[in-house]
Design a protein around this motif. Structure first.
Motif, short mmCIF file in Angstrom:
data_model
loop_
_atom_site.label_atom_id
_atom_site.label_comp_id
_atom_site.label_asym_id
_atom_site.label_seq_id
_atom_site.Cartn_x
_atom_site.Cartn_y
_atom_site.Cartn_z
N VAL A 77 0.57 -76.95 -18.05
CA VAL A 77 -0.74 -77.27 -18.64
C VAL A 77 -0.52 -78.48 -19.54
O VAL A 77 0.47 -78.55 -20.27
N VAL A 78 -1.43 -79.45 -19.48
CA VAL A 78 -1.33 -80.67 -20.28
C VAL A 78 -2.53 -80.75 -21.21
O VAL A 78 -3.67 -80.53 -20.78
N ALA A 79 -2.27 -81.05 -22.50
CA ALA A 79 -3.36 -81.15 -23.48
C ALA A 79 -3.26 -82.44 -24.27
O ALA A 79 -2.21 -82.76 -24.84
N ASP A 80 -4.37 -83.18 -24.29
CA ASP A 80 -4.48 -84.39 -25.10
C ASP A 80 -5.96 -84.70 -25.25
O ASP A 80 -6.74 -84.49 -24.32
N LEU A 104 -4.52 -88.12 -21.18
CA LEU A 104 -4.50 -86.82 -20.51
C LEU A 104 -4.37 -87.01 -18.99
O LEU A 104 -3.53 -86.39 -18.35
N ALA A 159 -1.05 -86.03 -16.76
CA ALA A 159 -1.26 -85.07 -15.68
C ALA A 159 -0.86 -85.67 -14.33
O ALA A 159 -0.21 -85.00 -13.52
N VAL A 186 0.56 -79.18 -12.02
CA VAL A 186 -0.38 -79.15 -13.15
C VAL A 186 -1.48 -78.16 -12.79
O VAL A 186 -2.27 -78.38 -11.88
N THR A 206 -5.74 -78.82 -17.46
CA THR A 206 -5.68 -79.80 -18.54
C THR A 206 -6.65 -79.34 -19.62
O THR A 206 -7.59 -78.59 -19.34
#
Length: 106
Positions: free
Chosen positions: A18-21, A27, A31, A42, A45
């Protein structure tokens, strides 16, 4: 087993990420880079810390890539929740800020 021919080789499932920005371009870039690796997937997000915690609860990723400064809940607070509630998820915190307090908190 003949090494290198792809037949009979053991394969592992991809690492779920999981990517968070909070910055959409960052982001999307992270990703895309992560998704381009054959052994990474992924699964979600998130644009802020609250969405990140929800995504981790829903997807149970192996890894969360987290921006330290985000609205609604910052990356440090989100990480604290994640490691308390989902200890099998590892967290990688990223920042462009050169502040010792972020490093110490992380």
């Amino acid at each position: 087993m003949d090494i290198g021919d792809g037949v009979g080789e053991l394969t592992s499932p991809p690492i779920r990420v999981v990517v968070a920005d909070d910055q959409p371009v960052v982001l999307a870039g992270f990703a895309a880079m992560i998704a381009s690796a054959a052994d990474l997937d992924v699964v979600a997000t998130a644009p802020d810390g609250q969405a990140l915690v929800r995504a981790v609860a829903l997807h149970r990723p192996d890894v969360a890539v987290v921006d330290v400064r985000m609205p609604r809940m910052d990356g440090i607070a989100a990480t604290r929740r994640i490691i308390a509630e989902y200890p099998s998820t590892r967290v990688l915190i990223l920042t462009t800020f050169d502040l010792d307090e972020y490093v110490y908190d992380a």
